[in-house]
Design a protein around this motif. Structure first.
Motif, short mmCIF file in Angstrom:
data_model
loop_
_atom_site.label_atom_id
_atom_site.label_comp_id
_atom_site.label_asym_id
_atom_site.label_seq_id
_atom_site.Cartn_x
_atom_site.Cartn_y
_atom_site.Cartn_z
N ASP A 19 0.83 -1.22 0.00
CA ASP A 19 0.00 0.00 0.00
C ASP A 19 0.85 1.27 0.00
OD1 ASP A 19 -2.15 -1.60 0.14
OD2 ASP A 19 -2.49 -1.35 2.31
N ALA A 20 2.17 1.13 0.23
CA ALA A 20 3.00 2.31 0.47
C ALA A 20 3.49 2.94 -0.84
CB ALA A 20 4.20 1.92 1.32
N ASP A 21 3.59 4.27 -0.83
CA ASP A 21 4.20 5.01 -1.95
C ASP A 21 5.68 5.27 -1.65
OD1 ASP A 21 1.65 5.47 -3.32
OD2 ASP A 21 1.21 6.62 -1.51
N LEU A 22 6.01 5.23 -0.37
CA LEU A 22 7.41 5.43 0.04
C LEU A 22 7.71 4.43 1.16
CD1 LEU A 22 9.34 8.71 0.64
CD2 LEU A 22 9.32 6.97 2.43
N ILE A 23 8.79 3.69 0.99
CA ILE A 23 9.20 2.74 2.04
C ILE A 23 10.58 3.17 2.53
CG2 ILE A 23 9.80 0.34 2.56
CD1 ILE A 23 7.73 -0.53 0.47
N LEU A 24 10.68 3.40 3.83
CA LEU A 24 11.96 3.84 4.40
C LEU A 24 12.37 2.85 5.50
CD1 LEU A 24 14.21 5.95 4.61
CD2 LEU A 24 12.75 7.29 6.13
N TYR A 25 13.50 2.18 5.31
CA TYR A 25 14.03 1.29 6.34
C TYR A 25 15.13 2.02 7.10
CZ TYR A 25 11.56 -2.71 4.27
OH TYR A 25 10.60 -3.59 3.81
N ASN A 26 14.91 2.18 8.39
CA ASN A 26 15.85 2.85 9.28
C ASN A 26 16.67 1.75 9.96
OD1 ASN A 26 17.05 4.78 10.92
ND2 ASN A 26 15.35 4.79 12.39
N THR A 27 17.90 1.53 9.50
CA THR A 27 18.60 0.27 9.76
C THR A 27 19.47 0.28 11.02
OG1 THR A 27 20.47 1.05 8.46
CG2 THR A 27 18.74 -0.14 7.27
N CYS A 28 19.90 -0.93 11.42
CA CYS A 28 20.74 -1.14 12.61
C CYS A 28 21.99 -1.88 12.21
CB CYS A 28 19.94 -1.96 13.62
SG CYS A 28 20.93 -2.60 14.98
N ALA A 29 23.14 -1.51 12.81
CA ALA A 29 24.41 -2.13 12.42
C ALA A 29 25.07 -2.87 13.58
CB ALA A 29 25.36 -1.04 11.91
N VAL A 30 24.36 -3.01 14.71
CA VAL A 30 25.04 -3.49 15.91
C VAL A 30 25.51 -4.93 15.78
CG1 VAL A 30 24.70 -4.00 18.37
CG2 VAL A 30 24.03 -1.81 17.45
N ARG A 31 24.69 -5.77 15.13
CA ARG A 31 25.10 -7.16 14.91
C ARG A 31 24.86 -7.54 13.46
NH1 ARG A 31 23.41 -6.71 19.95
NH2 ARG A 31 21.29 -6.55 19.22
N GLU A 32 25.59 -8.55 13.02
CA GLU A 32 25.50 -8.93 11.60
C GLU A 32 24.09 -9.37 11.23
OE1 GLU A 32 28.03 -12.14 10.47
OE2 GLU A 32 27.73 -11.76 8.33
N ASN A 33 23.40 -10.08 12.17
CA ASN A 33 22.09 -10.60 11.77
C ASN A 33 21.08 -9.48 11.49
OD1 ASN A 33 21.76 -9.99 14.42
ND2 ASN A 33 21.25 -12.04 15.12
N ALA A 34 21.27 -8.30 12.14
CA ALA A 34 20.38 -7.16 11.85
C ALA A 34 20.63 -6.72 10.40
CB ALA A 34 20.65 -6.01 12.81
N GLU A 35 21.89 -6.73 10.00
CA GLU A 35 22.23 -6.30 8.63
C GLU A 35 21.69 -7.31 7.60
OE1 GLU A 35 26.12 -3.53 9.41
OE2 GLU A 35 26.45 -5.42 8.38
N VAL A 36 21.84 -8.59 7.92
CA VAL A 36 21.37 -9.63 7.00
C VAL A 36 19.87 -9.48 6.77
CG1 VAL A 36 21.02 -12.14 6.79
CG2 VAL A 36 23.22 -11.24 7.58
N LYS A 37 19.15 -9.17 7.87
CA LYS A 37 17.70 -9.00 7.77
C LYS A 37 17.35 -7.84 6.82
CE LYS A 37 15.75 -9.55 11.92
NZ LYS A 37 15.30 -8.94 13.19
N VAL A 38 18.08 -6.74 6.95
CA VAL A 38 17.81 -5.58 6.10
C VAL A 38 18.05 -5.93 4.63
CG1 VAL A 38 18.57 -3.25 5.46
CG2 VAL A 38 18.23 -3.84 7.87
N PHE A 39 19.19 -6.58 4.35
CA PHE A 39 19.47 -6.95 2.95
C PHE A 39 18.36 -7.84 2.41
CE2 PHE A 39 24.11 -6.02 3.88
CZ PHE A 39 24.17 -4.94 3.01
N GLY A 40 17.90 -8.78 3.23
CA GLY A 40 16.82 -9.68 2.80
C GLY A 40 15.54 -8.89 2.51
N ASN A 41 15.18 -8.00 3.44
CA ASN A 41 13.93 -7.25 3.27
C ASN A 41 13.99 -6.30 2.07
OD1 ASN A 41 13.15 -8.59 5.50
ND2 ASN A 41 13.11 -6.85 6.89
N VAL A 42 15.17 -5.69 1.85
CA VAL A 42 15.30 -4.78 0.70
C VAL A 42 15.24 -5.59 -0.59
CG1 VAL A 42 16.74 -3.08 -0.47
CG2 VAL A 42 16.69 -3.16 2.01
N GLY A 43 15.87 -6.76 -0.58
CA GLY A 43 15.84 -7.64 -1.75
C GLY A 43 14.40 -7.93 -2.16
N GLU A 44 13.56 -8.21 -1.14
CA GLU A 44 12.16 -8.55 -1.44
C GLU A 44 11.41 -7.39 -2.09
OE1 GLU A 44 10.35 -9.97 2.14
OE2 GLU A 44 11.82 -11.60 2.28
#
Ligand code: SAM
Ligand code: SF4
Length: 477
Positions: free
Chosen positions: A77-102
């Protein structure tokens, strides 16, 4: 407390907020061109990671609301999607890459969809570069230091029809006056400072959030008054190390003082705070918690390890003995006080003996709860250069041992609660009716009407199971 010694260069240059507001207005026109004048604009903002990031997300939503956006949680439903990311642990980064990929499917279906990434992960040049090369669906990227420039970044992207990447090196600024769209509810968070000076050897935060900078006490107090006036019942003061609040403001400012002054604001609300670095936690702070009824009797005091050798390698600047002394003093001054902590398992070079010291500390202190993390190697940190010979399976075994120990400790705390009555803030629904938290931070579910959400109640705990407390309302306060 009126302090005004913020070093110049840490606040925004004069006129910068007005400039950004002009960009926000320009965005309104450009968005109409892109989506059509009749279209109701919807944005999805998702913040990963800590409460500081969620709080930044509320400011990003404030800026989007100024540009005419409403909000949705459904990507389609969104016209703009903004992911405000976290870098503290690798798994947070992996999740972001996965979600952006989708999101590439959505972008193919609706090329006008705007996709942006911001926050701690994007402040790292190697990550921004990876996004530039491998994620063409992303329209704009900006790091933590450019948060207040979001309208300018979006306007640039809309106007030129090009991707915008802004990852500036900076020690960071304090951007007062940004609009905030708080998530409606019972609880609000309030940043009192930004950045970190501690350089714990495993941690990327100082690298992505810049040096420690405290907001002026009057700015914090004014925002706290607004939060209380808006009817929120709990305010959490946020900083990476709240105990060093004011170190950059001169002798008058300190966290114990600020905490007391926030609690003195008229209104029926509780105050919590996080995080509290043990090296800077003082008896004065514990005294303020003890003597100020509105301050919750729960201290989130991340210890990270129970081994002095590992604490030294982590650059934490305290010992296990110092930590236990703080806990003992707090227990003497504050009846029933509860502690929560963070622990890292498998820090480079940690031995079984070190780990057993951590397990021993957990059993001694009897925390209310633990946030336990497997060590994650972060680019640019000192620990990333250290030898890390212990196999992952061994670290996972230690991790499970900690969880098992904590499960028993938690269950024992819960059993002690049965038959006791606590002041509880009802903060949501549960299968039983309502759920809430005691000032000691225990979650309890109990039957009750939805209209009681946001009220303080006296609740008697009538049953304790492994992970749940069940109560009954005795009085509405
Ligand atoms: N400033 C807070 C403090 O010092 O307590 C903590 C902030 S950090 C975002 C939250 C927690 O993440 C830390 O307390 C630590 O336990 C954990 N953490 C940070 N870096 C980590 C790493 N590289 N690997 C695993 N856990 C990490
Ligand atoms: Fe990271 Fe240490 Fe700063 Fe906390 S105090 S944010 S763990 S460097």
């Amino acid at each position: 407390m009126a302090v005004n010694t913020t070093p110049s260069g840490r606040t925004l240059p004069p006129g910068e907020l007005d400039r950004q507001q002009q960009f926000a207005q320009a965005c309104q026109g450009l968005l109409k061109e892109r989506f059509g004048g009749e279209h109701t604009l919807l944005a999805l903002v998702h913040s990963y990671g800590c409460q500081q990031n969620t709080s930044d997300g509320e400011r990003l939503m404030g800026m989007l609301a100024e540009m005419g956006f409403g909000f949705t949680e459904t990507p389609a439903d969104a016209d703009l999607i903004l992911y405000n990311t976290c870098a503290v642990r690798e798994n947070a980064e992996v999740k972001v890459f996965g979600n952006v990929g989708e999101l590439s499917h959505l972008k193919k279906r609706r090329p006008e969809l705007l996709i942006g990434l911001c926050g701690c992960m994007m402040q790292q040049p190697h990550i921004a570069e990876k996004i530039r090369k491998s994620y063409p669906q992303v329209d704009f990227v900006f790091g933590t230091h450019s948060l207040h420039q979001f309208p300018e970044i979006l306007a640039g992207c809309l106007e030129k029809g090009r991707r915008v990447f802004r990852v500036e090196e900076s020690d960071g600024v304090i951007a007062e006056g940004l609009p905030v769209r708080r998530t409606p509810g019972v609880k609000a968070s309030l940043p009192i400072m930004y950045g970190c000076n501690n350089f714990c050897t495993y941690c990327v935060v100082p690298l992505v959030r810049g040096r420690e900078r405290s907001r002026q006490p009057e700015a914090v107090l004014q925002e706290a008054r607004e939060i209380a006036a808006a009817g929120f019942r709990e305010i959490t003061l946020l900083g990476q190390n709240v105990n060093s609040y004011g170190n950059d403001l001169g002798a008058e400012a300190s966290f114990p003082r600020l905490l007391r002054e926030v609690a003195e604001i008229p209104g029926d609300f509780w105050v919590r705070f996080m995080s509290s670095h043990p090296k800077d936690c003082t008896k004065e702070l514990i005294d303020v918690i003890a003597d100020t009824p509105k301050v919750c009797k729960h201290i989130y005091l991340p210890v990270q390890s129970g081994s002095n050798r590992v604490l030294r390698l982590m650059n934490r600047h305290y010992t296990v003995e110092w930590y236990k002394e703080l806990v003992a003093y707090a227990r003497e001054r504050i009846p029933g006080v509860m502690f929560t902590t963070d622990l890292i398992v498998g820090f480079p070079g940690e031995t079984e003996e070190d780990f057993l010291d951590t397990l021993k500390l957990v059993k001694e202190v009897k925390f209310a709860s633990l946030f336990t993390f497997l060590y994650s190697k972060r680019v640019g940190t000192r620990a990333a250069e250290m030898d890390d010979p212990v196999p992952k399976e061994e670290k996972s075994r230690w991790f499970s041992m900690l969880l098992d120990a904590q499960r028993e400790i938690g269950a024992a705390h819960y059993r002690e609660y049965v038959g006791k009555t606590f002041k509880v803030l009802a903060d949501g629904r549960s299968p039983l009716g309502l759920t809430g938290r005691t000032e000691f931070n225990a979650v309890v579910d109990f039957p009750g009407e939805e209209s009681l959400i946001g009220r303080f109640l006296e609740v008697e705990v009538v049953r304790a199971e492994k992970h749940d407390l069940t109560g009954e309302i005795r009085r509405v306060l």
